[in-house]
Enzyme design. Sequence first.
Site, PDB file in Angstrom:
ATOM      1  N   ASP A 165      15.864  -3.321 -35.826  1.00 19.29           N
ATOM      2  CA  ASP A 165      15.164  -2.051 -35.604  1.00 19.29           C
ATOM      3  C   ASP A 165      15.257  -1.617 -34.136  1.00 19.29           C
ATOM      4  OD1 ASP A 165      13.580   0.130 -36.327  1.00 19.29           O
ATOM      5  OD2 ASP A 165      12.139  -1.093 -37.428  1.00 19.29           O
ATOM      6  N   ASP A 170      12.348   7.319 -41.173  1.00 21.42           N
ATOM      7  CA  ASP A 170      11.968   6.620 -42.414  1.00 21.42           C
ATOM      8  C   ASP A 170      11.834   7.537 -43.626  1.00 21.42           C
ATOM      9  OD1 ASP A 170      11.862   4.571 -40.654  1.00 21.42           O
ATOM     10  OD2 ASP A 170       9.801   3.971 -41.124  1.00 21.42           O
TER      11      ASP A 170
HETATM   12  C1  GAL Z   1      10.792   1.214 -39.007  1.00 17.09           C
HETATM   13  C2  GAL Z   1      11.958   1.101 -39.960  1.00 17.09           C
HETATM   14  C3  GAL Z   1      11.383   0.791 -41.327  1.00 17.09           C
HETATM   15  C4  GAL Z   1      10.631  -0.521 -41.256  1.00 17.09           C
HETATM   16  C5  GAL Z   1       9.559  -0.454 -40.178  1.00 17.09           C
HETATM   17  C6  GAL Z   1       8.921  -1.808 -39.950  1.00 17.09           C
HETATM   18  O1  GAL Z   1      11.263   1.526 -37.738  1.00 17.09           O
HETATM   19  O2  GAL Z   1      12.665   2.310 -39.981  1.00 17.09           O
HETATM   20  O3  GAL Z   1      12.419   0.725 -42.277  1.00 17.09           O
HETATM   21  O4  GAL Z   1      11.539  -1.553 -41.000  1.00 17.09           O
HETATM   22  O5  GAL Z   1      10.099  -0.014 -38.952  1.00 17.09           O
HETATM   23  O6  GAL Z   1       7.957  -1.798 -38.944  1.00 17.09           O
END
Ligand code: GAL
Length: 426
Positions: free
Chosen positions: A196, A251
Amino acid sequence: MFKCFQEAVALLALKSNGIATMCPPSCEPVSWGESMTPDVEYRRFLLRALLFGTLFSTVATAQLPPNHPSRQLAQTPPMGWNSWNKFACKVNEQLIRETADAMVSSGMKAAGYQYVNVDDCWQVSRDSQGNIVVDSRNFPSGIKALADYVHSKGLKLGVYTDAGRLTCQKRPGSYNHELQDAKTYAAWGVDYVKVDWCASKGLDPKVQYAKFRDALAQAGRPIVFSICNWGVDAPWTWGRTTGNLWRTTGDIEDKYDRMSVIGFSQNGLEKYAGPGHWNDPDMLEVGNGGMSHDEYQTHMTLWALLAAPLLAGNDLRSMTPETKEMLTNPEVIAVDQDGKGVQGHRVWDEGPLEIWVKPLGDGSQAVGLFNRGASAIKITLDFKMLGISSPIRVRDLWRHVDLGEARDSYTASVATHGVVLVKLSK
Ligand code: GAL
Protein backbone atom coordinates in the site's frame (compact mmCIF):
# COMPACT_ATOMS: atom_id res chain seq x y z
CA MET A 1 -6.92 14.09 3.20
CA PHE A 2 -3.38 13.48 2.02
CA LYS A 3 -4.40 10.20 0.47
CA CYS A 4 -7.36 11.93 -1.16
CA PHE A 5 -5.09 14.59 -2.57
CA GLN A 6 -2.67 12.03 -3.95
CA GLU A 7 -5.52 10.31 -5.66
CA ALA A 8 -6.66 13.59 -7.12
CA VAL A 9 -3.25 13.85 -8.75
CA ALA A 10 -3.63 10.36 -10.13
CA LEU A 11 -6.99 11.25 -11.55
CA LEU A 12 -5.56 14.27 -13.26
CA ALA A 13 -2.94 12.00 -14.76
CA LEU A 14 -5.71 9.74 -16.05
CA LYS A 15 -7.50 12.75 -17.46
CA SER A 16 -4.39 14.00 -19.19
CA ASN A 17 -3.99 10.57 -20.78
CA GLY A 18 -7.44 10.98 -22.23
CA ILE A 19 -8.81 8.55 -19.66
CA ALA A 20 -12.13 9.31 -17.98
CA THR A 21 -12.18 10.81 -14.51
CA MET A 22 -13.84 9.60 -11.37
CA CYS A 23 -14.38 10.95 -7.91
CA PRO A 24 -11.76 10.05 -5.32
CA PRO A 25 -13.53 8.09 -2.54
CA SER A 26 -12.64 10.43 0.26
CA CYS A 27 -13.11 13.68 -1.67
CA GLU A 28 -16.14 15.70 -2.50
CA PRO A 29 -17.27 15.00 -6.05
CA VAL A 30 -15.65 17.47 -8.40
CA SER A 31 -15.90 17.95 -12.08
CA TRP A 32 -12.35 18.57 -13.15
CA GLY A 33 -11.87 21.83 -14.94
CA GLU A 34 -15.46 22.91 -14.44
CA SER A 35 -16.43 23.60 -10.85
CA MET A 36 -13.07 23.23 -9.15
CA THR A 37 -11.43 26.45 -8.01
CA PRO A 38 -8.06 26.71 -9.74
CA ASP A 39 -5.97 27.61 -6.71
CA VAL A 40 -2.19 27.58 -6.74
CA GLU A 41 -1.88 24.05 -5.45
CA TYR A 42 -4.32 22.76 -7.97
CA ARG A 43 -2.37 24.42 -10.77
CA ARG A 44 0.87 22.92 -9.51
CA PHE A 45 -0.61 19.46 -9.39
CA LEU A 46 -2.33 19.87 -12.73
CA LEU A 47 1.02 20.74 -14.26
CA ARG A 48 2.55 17.65 -12.69
CA ALA A 49 -0.29 15.52 -13.97
CA LEU A 50 0.01 16.91 -17.48
CA LEU A 51 3.70 16.15 -17.40
CA PHE A 52 2.95 12.54 -16.49
CA GLY A 53 0.51 12.34 -19.33
CA THR A 54 3.02 13.57 -21.85
CA LEU A 55 6.08 11.83 -20.53
CA PHE A 56 4.49 8.46 -19.95
CA SER A 57 1.94 8.08 -22.68
CA THR A 58 4.21 5.66 -24.49
CA VAL A 59 4.02 2.05 -23.42
CA ALA A 60 7.00 0.57 -21.65
CA THR A 61 8.18 -2.53 -23.42
CA ALA A 62 10.16 -4.18 -20.65
CA GLN A 63 8.66 -6.30 -17.89
CA LEU A 64 10.00 -7.42 -14.54
CA PRO A 65 13.71 -8.22 -14.97
CA PRO A 66 14.19 -11.64 -16.66
CA ASN A 67 15.74 -13.23 -13.57
CA HIS A 68 13.17 -11.81 -11.15
CA PRO A 69 11.47 -14.65 -9.26
CA SER A 70 8.02 -13.07 -9.78
CA ARG A 71 8.46 -12.70 -13.53
CA GLN A 72 6.60 -15.89 -14.46
CA LEU A 73 3.71 -15.26 -12.07
CA ALA A 74 0.26 -13.85 -12.81
CA GLN A 75 0.30 -14.94 -16.44
CA THR A 76 -3.46 -14.52 -16.14
CA PRO A 77 -5.03 -12.01 -13.74
CA PRO A 78 -4.65 -13.27 -10.14
CA MET A 79 -7.75 -14.90 -8.63
CA GLY A 80 -8.41 -15.31 -4.96
CA TRP A 81 -9.88 -13.61 -1.92
CA ASN A 82 -8.86 -10.67 0.26
CA SER A 83 -10.06 -9.86 3.77
CA TRP A 84 -10.38 -6.08 3.48
CA ASN A 85 -13.71 -5.38 1.79
CA LYS A 86 -15.72 -7.45 4.25
CA PHE A 87 -13.64 -7.66 7.41
CA ALA A 88 -11.39 -4.57 7.35
CA CYS A 89 -9.21 -4.78 10.49
CA LYS A 90 -11.15 -7.68 12.02
CA VAL A 91 -8.82 -10.41 10.80
CA ASN A 92 -7.53 -13.45 12.62
CA GLU A 93 -6.10 -16.83 11.77
CA GLN A 94 -9.36 -18.67 12.31
CA LEU A 95 -11.07 -16.50 9.71
CA ILE A 96 -8.28 -17.12 7.24
CA ARG A 97 -8.29 -20.87 7.82
CA GLU A 98 -12.06 -21.06 7.52
CA THR A 99 -11.91 -18.97 4.37
CA ALA A 100 -9.38 -21.37 2.86
CA ASP A 101 -11.68 -24.27 3.80
CA ALA A 102 -14.65 -22.48 2.25
CA MET A 103 -12.71 -21.67 -0.90
CA VAL A 104 -12.30 -25.39 -1.43
CA SER A 105 -15.74 -26.59 -0.28
CA SER A 106 -17.68 -23.89 -2.15
CA GLY A 107 -16.11 -24.74 -5.50
CA MET A 108 -14.25 -21.42 -5.67
CA LYS A 109 -10.90 -23.21 -5.82
CA ALA A 110 -12.16 -25.44 -8.63
CA ALA A 111 -13.33 -22.30 -10.45
CA GLY A 112 -9.78 -20.91 -10.34
CA TYR A 113 -9.56 -18.89 -7.12
CA GLN A 114 -6.21 -19.51 -5.52
CA TYR A 115 -4.85 -16.73 -3.29
CA VAL A 116 -6.09 -16.24 0.27
CA ASN A 117 -4.90 -12.75 1.14
CA VAL A 118 -4.74 -11.18 4.58
CA ASP A 119 -4.99 -7.42 4.20
CA ASP A 120 -4.09 -4.75 6.78
CA CYS A 121 -3.88 -5.38 10.56
CA TRP A 122 -2.02 -8.69 10.90
CA GLN A 123 1.13 -6.88 12.12
CA VAL A 124 1.58 -4.85 15.31
CA SER A 125 5.17 -3.64 15.75
CA ARG A 126 8.84 -4.36 15.09
CA ASP A 127 11.19 -6.14 17.48
CA SER A 128 14.58 -4.81 18.56
CA GLN A 129 16.14 -6.25 15.37
CA GLY A 130 13.54 -4.53 13.23
CA ASN A 131 11.69 -7.74 12.36
CA ILE A 132 7.99 -7.36 11.80
CA VAL A 133 5.95 -8.68 14.74
CA VAL A 134 2.70 -10.49 14.06
CA ASP A 135 -0.36 -9.68 16.20
CA SER A 136 -0.17 -12.66 18.57
CA ARG A 137 -3.69 -12.20 19.87
CA ASN A 138 -5.29 -12.68 16.46
CA PHE A 139 -2.59 -14.82 14.85
CA PRO A 140 -1.24 -16.88 17.77
CA SER A 141 0.20 -19.58 15.50
CA GLY A 142 2.01 -17.04 13.32
CA ILE A 143 1.99 -16.53 9.58
CA LYS A 144 4.23 -19.48 8.72
CA ALA A 145 1.74 -21.91 10.26
CA LEU A 146 -1.06 -20.14 8.42
CA ALA A 147 0.81 -20.40 5.12
CA ASP A 148 1.37 -24.12 5.78
CA TYR A 149 -2.33 -24.59 6.40
CA VAL A 150 -3.38 -22.68 3.29
CA HIS A 151 -0.81 -24.61 1.23
CA SER A 152 -2.16 -27.90 2.59
CA LYS A 153 -5.45 -26.98 0.89
CA GLY A 154 -3.69 -26.47 -2.43
CA LEU A 155 -4.04 -22.70 -2.10
CA LYS A 156 -1.63 -19.79 -1.69
CA LEU A 157 -1.25 -17.17 1.01
CA GLY A 158 -0.97 -13.41 0.58
CA VAL A 159 -0.07 -10.68 3.06
CA TYR A 160 -0.26 -6.90 3.04
CA THR A 161 2.24 -4.18 3.84
CA ASP A 162 2.90 -0.57 2.93
CA ALA A 163 5.77 1.05 1.06
CA GLY A 164 5.57 4.02 3.43
CA ARG A 165 6.24 4.32 7.13
CA LEU A 166 2.87 3.03 8.32
CA THR A 167 0.06 1.02 6.83
CA CYS A 168 -3.28 2.74 6.31
CA GLN A 169 -4.38 1.35 9.69
CA LYS A 170 -1.19 2.71 11.27
CA ARG A 171 0.64 -0.59 11.62
CA PRO A 172 4.37 -0.60 10.77
CA GLY A 173 5.07 -0.10 7.06
CA SER A 174 8.01 -1.57 5.15
CA TYR A 175 9.84 1.72 4.50
CA ASN A 176 13.55 1.09 5.14
CA HIS A 177 12.73 -2.55 5.97
CA GLU A 178 12.04 -3.72 2.41
CA LEU A 179 14.65 -6.46 2.26
CA GLN A 180 14.11 -7.60 5.81
CA ASP A 181 10.35 -7.90 5.24
CA ALA A 182 10.70 -9.57 1.85
CA LYS A 183 13.02 -12.17 3.41
CA THR A 184 10.58 -12.70 6.28
CA TYR A 185 7.68 -13.26 3.87
CA ALA A 186 9.77 -15.65 1.80
CA ALA A 187 10.76 -17.61 4.93
CA TRP A 188 7.11 -17.85 5.95
CA GLY A 189 6.13 -19.20 2.54
CA VAL A 190 4.09 -16.18 1.47
CA ASP A 191 3.01 -16.21 -2.19
CA TYR A 192 1.52 -12.74 -2.74
CA VAL A 193 2.18 -9.33 -1.26
CA LYS A 194 0.03 -6.24 -1.61
CA VAL A 195 2.01 -3.09 -0.90
CA ASP A 196 0.00 0.00 0.00
CA TRP A 197 0.96 3.69 -0.11
CA CYS A 198 -0.11 5.31 3.17
CA ALA A 199 2.32 7.44 5.23
CA SER A 200 4.42 8.02 2.14
CA LYS A 201 4.73 11.81 2.27
CA GLY A 202 7.80 12.96 0.33
CA LEU A 203 8.44 9.50 -1.13
CA ASP A 204 8.45 8.66 -4.84
CA PRO A 205 6.34 5.60 -5.64
CA LYS A 206 8.55 4.60 -8.57
CA VAL A 207 11.58 4.54 -6.28
CA GLN A 208 9.93 2.85 -3.30
CA TYR A 209 8.16 0.14 -5.28
CA ALA A 210 11.33 -0.58 -7.25
CA LYS A 211 13.09 -1.03 -3.92
CA PHE A 212 10.47 -3.56 -2.93
CA ARG A 213 10.76 -5.33 -6.27
CA ASP A 214 14.52 -5.67 -5.78
CA ALA A 215 14.02 -6.86 -2.21
CA LEU A 216 11.70 -9.61 -3.47
CA ALA A 217 14.33 -10.57 -6.04
CA GLN A 218 16.91 -10.94 -3.30
CA ALA A 219 14.52 -12.87 -1.08
CA GLY A 220 14.36 -15.38 -3.90
CA ARG A 221 10.80 -16.68 -3.55
CA PRO A 222 8.30 -16.17 -6.39
CA ILE A 223 5.80 -13.79 -4.77
CA VAL A 224 3.09 -11.96 -6.72
CA PHE A 225 3.85 -8.27 -6.25
CA SER A 226 0.70 -6.15 -6.05
CA ILE A 227 1.30 -2.40 -6.12
CA CYS A 228 -1.46 -0.52 -4.32
CA ASN A 229 -0.81 3.20 -4.70
CA TRP A 230 -4.28 4.10 -5.97
CA GLY A 231 -3.03 5.27 -9.37
CA VAL A 232 -0.65 7.90 -7.97
CA ASP A 233 2.02 8.84 -10.55
CA ALA A 234 0.37 6.69 -13.23
CA PRO A 235 1.66 3.28 -12.12
CA TRP A 236 0.49 1.74 -15.40
CA THR A 237 3.45 3.50 -17.05
CA TRP A 238 6.09 1.99 -14.74
CA GLY A 239 4.22 -0.87 -13.07
CA ARG A 240 5.12 -3.52 -15.56
CA THR A 241 8.86 -3.17 -14.89
CA THR A 242 8.11 -3.17 -11.17
CA GLY A 243 5.30 -5.53 -10.22
CA ASN A 244 2.61 -7.93 -11.39
CA LEU A 245 -0.37 -5.64 -10.89
CA TRP A 246 -1.08 -2.09 -9.83
CA ARG A 247 -4.16 -0.36 -8.52
CA THR A 248 -5.43 2.29 -10.90
CA THR A 249 -7.80 4.11 -8.53
CA GLY A 250 -8.77 4.76 -4.94
CA ASP A 251 -10.85 2.27 -3.00
CA ILE A 252 -13.93 0.56 -4.28
CA GLU A 253 -17.08 0.54 -2.15
CA ASP A 254 -20.02 -1.82 -2.08
CA LYS A 255 -22.13 0.68 -4.00
CA TYR A 256 -23.10 0.76 -7.66
CA ASP A 257 -22.05 4.39 -8.08
CA ARG A 258 -18.52 3.86 -6.83
CA MET A 259 -18.02 0.47 -8.48
CA SER A 260 -19.28 1.72 -11.84
CA VAL A 261 -17.34 4.98 -11.77
CA ILE A 262 -14.16 2.95 -11.25
CA GLY A 263 -14.95 0.17 -13.71
CA PHE A 264 -16.17 2.29 -16.60
CA SER A 265 -13.25 4.71 -16.24
CA GLN A 266 -10.65 2.09 -17.12
CA ASN A 267 -10.97 2.65 -20.84
CA GLY A 268 -7.61 3.65 -22.33
CA LEU A 269 -5.53 1.66 -19.86
CA GLU A 270 -5.77 -1.54 -21.92
CA LYS A 271 -2.47 -0.96 -23.64
CA TYR A 272 -0.60 -1.30 -20.36
CA ALA A 273 -1.94 -4.74 -19.39
CA GLY A 274 -0.83 -8.20 -20.41
CA PRO A 275 0.39 -11.54 -19.04
CA GLY A 276 2.34 -10.91 -15.83
CA HIS A 277 1.34 -7.25 -15.53
CA TRP A 278 -2.22 -6.11 -14.95
CA ASN A 279 -4.21 -3.00 -14.21
CA ASP A 280 -6.08 -3.48 -10.93
CA PRO A 281 -9.37 -1.59 -10.53
CA ASP A 282 -9.62 -2.99 -6.94
CA MET A 283 -11.17 -6.05 -5.39
CA LEU A 284 -14.65 -7.47 -5.82
CA GLU A 285 -17.62 -6.52 -3.69
CA VAL A 286 -19.87 -9.27 -5.08
CA GLY A 287 -21.93 -10.76 -2.25
CA ASN A 288 -21.40 -7.99 0.29
CA GLY A 289 -25.01 -6.86 0.07
CA GLY A 290 -24.79 -3.27 -1.15
CA MET A 291 -25.75 -3.88 -4.77
CA SER A 292 -28.57 -5.60 -6.63
CA HIS A 293 -28.11 -8.82 -8.60
CA ASP A 294 -27.86 -6.87 -11.87
CA GLU A 295 -25.37 -4.43 -10.37
CA TYR A 296 -23.12 -7.22 -9.14
CA GLN A 297 -23.42 -8.86 -12.54
CA THR A 298 -22.24 -5.58 -14.09
CA HIS A 299 -19.34 -5.54 -11.60
CA MET A 300 -18.26 -9.10 -12.38
CA THR A 301 -18.72 -8.69 -16.15
CA LEU A 302 -16.80 -5.46 -16.31
CA TRP A 303 -13.94 -6.89 -14.26
CA ALA A 304 -13.83 -9.95 -16.54
CA LEU A 305 -13.77 -7.79 -19.68
CA LEU A 306 -11.05 -5.65 -18.09
CA ALA A 307 -8.89 -8.73 -17.41
CA ALA A 308 -8.90 -7.47 -13.83
CA PRO A 309 -7.66 -9.48 -10.87
CA LEU A 310 -10.62 -11.35 -9.40
CA LEU A 311 -10.18 -11.10 -5.66
CA ALA A 312 -13.45 -11.89 -3.96
CA GLY A 313 -14.13 -9.64 -0.99
CA ASN A 314 -17.13 -11.32 0.64
CA ASP A 315 -17.51 -13.86 3.44
CA LEU A 316 -16.92 -17.14 1.61
CA ARG A 317 -18.17 -19.12 4.61
CA SER A 318 -21.73 -17.90 4.28
CA MET A 319 -22.25 -17.13 0.59
CA THR A 320 -25.73 -17.42 -0.86
CA PRO A 321 -26.06 -19.80 -3.83
CA GLU A 322 -26.66 -16.72 -5.99
CA THR A 323 -23.34 -15.13 -4.95
CA LYS A 324 -21.48 -18.40 -5.43
CA GLU A 325 -22.94 -18.82 -8.87
CA MET A 326 -21.97 -15.29 -9.81
CA LEU A 327 -18.40 -15.66 -8.59
CA THR A 328 -17.87 -19.06 -10.17
CA ASN A 329 -19.59 -18.79 -13.56
CA PRO A 330 -17.03 -20.66 -15.69
CA GLU A 331 -17.78 -18.86 -18.94
CA VAL A 332 -17.38 -15.44 -17.36
CA ILE A 333 -14.18 -16.45 -15.57
CA ALA A 334 -12.85 -17.79 -18.86
CA VAL A 335 -13.20 -14.29 -20.33
CA ASP A 336 -11.15 -12.80 -17.49
CA GLN A 337 -8.58 -15.58 -17.57
CA ASP A 338 -8.25 -15.84 -21.34
CA GLY A 339 -4.64 -16.68 -22.21
CA LYS A 340 -4.28 -13.93 -24.78
CA GLY A 341 -4.32 -11.51 -21.84
CA VAL A 342 -5.84 -8.56 -23.65
CA GLN A 343 -7.73 -6.05 -21.52
CA GLY A 344 -11.07 -5.04 -23.05
CA HIS A 345 -12.05 -1.55 -24.07
CA ARG A 346 -15.14 0.50 -24.88
CA VAL A 347 -16.23 0.49 -28.51
CA TRP A 348 -19.42 2.50 -28.22
CA ASP A 349 -21.36 4.65 -25.80
CA GLU A 350 -24.45 6.76 -25.98
CA GLY A 351 -25.85 8.40 -22.86
CA PRO A 352 -25.90 5.74 -20.16
CA LEU A 353 -25.32 2.85 -22.58
CA GLU A 354 -21.90 1.35 -23.21
CA ILE A 355 -20.52 -1.55 -25.21
CA TRP A 356 -17.17 -3.06 -24.27
CA VAL A 357 -15.20 -5.70 -26.14
CA LYS A 358 -12.43 -8.08 -25.15
CA PRO A 359 -10.67 -10.07 -27.89
CA LEU A 360 -10.09 -13.69 -26.88
CA GLY A 361 -7.35 -16.15 -27.73
CA ASP A 362 -9.52 -18.35 -29.98
CA GLY A 363 -10.33 -15.42 -32.28
CA SER A 364 -13.73 -14.81 -30.72
CA GLN A 365 -14.75 -11.66 -28.87
CA ALA A 366 -16.48 -11.18 -25.56
CA VAL A 367 -18.88 -8.26 -25.68
CA GLY A 368 -20.68 -6.58 -22.79
CA LEU A 369 -23.78 -4.47 -23.43
CA PHE A 370 -24.15 -2.28 -20.34
CA ASN A 371 -27.08 -0.17 -19.24
CA ARG A 372 -26.07 2.42 -16.64
CA GLY A 373 -29.46 4.08 -16.92
CA ALA A 374 -32.49 3.99 -14.62
CA SER A 375 -34.79 1.85 -16.77
CA ALA A 376 -34.51 -1.26 -18.90
CA ILE A 377 -33.67 -0.60 -22.53
CA LYS A 378 -32.78 -2.35 -25.77
CA ILE A 379 -29.16 -2.05 -26.86
CA THR A 380 -28.04 -2.87 -30.38
CA LEU A 381 -24.53 -4.01 -31.13
CA ASP A 382 -23.81 -3.14 -34.74
CA PHE A 383 -21.19 -5.62 -35.94
CA LYS A 384 -19.56 -2.86 -37.96
CA MET A 385 -18.28 -1.51 -34.62
CA LEU A 386 -16.22 -4.68 -34.37
CA GLY A 387 -15.24 -4.90 -38.01
CA ILE A 388 -17.33 -8.05 -38.48
CA SER A 389 -19.15 -8.52 -41.79
CA SER A 390 -20.03 -12.22 -41.94
CA PRO A 391 -22.74 -13.92 -39.88
CA ILE A 392 -21.51 -14.75 -36.42
CA ARG A 393 -22.49 -17.17 -33.66
CA VAL A 394 -23.74 -15.51 -30.48
CA ARG A 395 -23.63 -17.13 -27.05
CA ASP A 396 -24.97 -15.66 -23.81
CA LEU A 397 -22.22 -16.33 -21.27
CA TRP A 398 -24.13 -15.67 -18.05
CA ARG A 399 -27.03 -17.86 -19.11
CA HIS A 400 -24.96 -20.48 -20.97
CA VAL A 401 -27.27 -20.29 -23.97
CA ASP A 402 -26.42 -20.38 -27.67
CA LEU A 403 -28.47 -17.72 -29.40
CA GLY A 404 -27.79 -18.87 -32.93
CA GLU A 405 -26.30 -16.91 -35.79
CA ALA A 406 -26.66 -13.18 -36.21
CA ARG A 407 -26.00 -11.04 -39.26
CA ASP A 408 -25.17 -7.30 -39.10
CA SER A 409 -26.26 -6.72 -35.52
CA TYR A 410 -27.39 -8.18 -32.24
CA THR A 411 -29.98 -6.55 -29.98
CA ALA A 412 -30.62 -7.34 -26.34
CA SER A 413 -32.91 -5.94 -23.72
CA VAL A 414 -30.75 -4.89 -20.77
CA ALA A 415 -32.03 -4.31 -17.23
CA THR A 416 -31.33 -1.10 -15.38
CA HIS A 417 -27.73 -1.16 -14.07
CA GLY A 418 -27.46 -4.53 -15.78
CA VAL A 419 -25.52 -6.14 -18.59
CA VAL A 420 -25.77 -8.79 -21.27
CA LEU A 421 -22.49 -10.56 -21.91
CA VAL A 422 -22.13 -12.45 -25.16
CA LYS A 423 -19.37 -14.22 -27.00
CA LEU A 424 -19.19 -13.77 -30.75
CA SER A 425 -17.46 -16.46 -32.76
CA LYS A 426 -17.20 -17.50 -36.37
C1 GAL B 1 -6.19 1.09 1.37
C2 GAL B 1 -6.26 0.08 0.25
C3 GAL B 1 -7.34 -0.91 0.62
C4 GAL B 1 -6.97 -1.59 1.92
C5 GAL B 1 -6.75 -0.55 3.01
C6 GAL B 1 -6.19 -1.17 4.27
O1 GAL B 1 -5.22 2.04 1.07
O2 GAL B 1 -6.56 0.73 -0.95
O3 GAL B 1 -7.49 -1.86 -0.41
O4 GAL B 1 -5.83 -2.36 1.72
O5 GAL B 1 -5.84 0.45 2.58
O6 GAL B 1 -5.94 -0.25 5.28
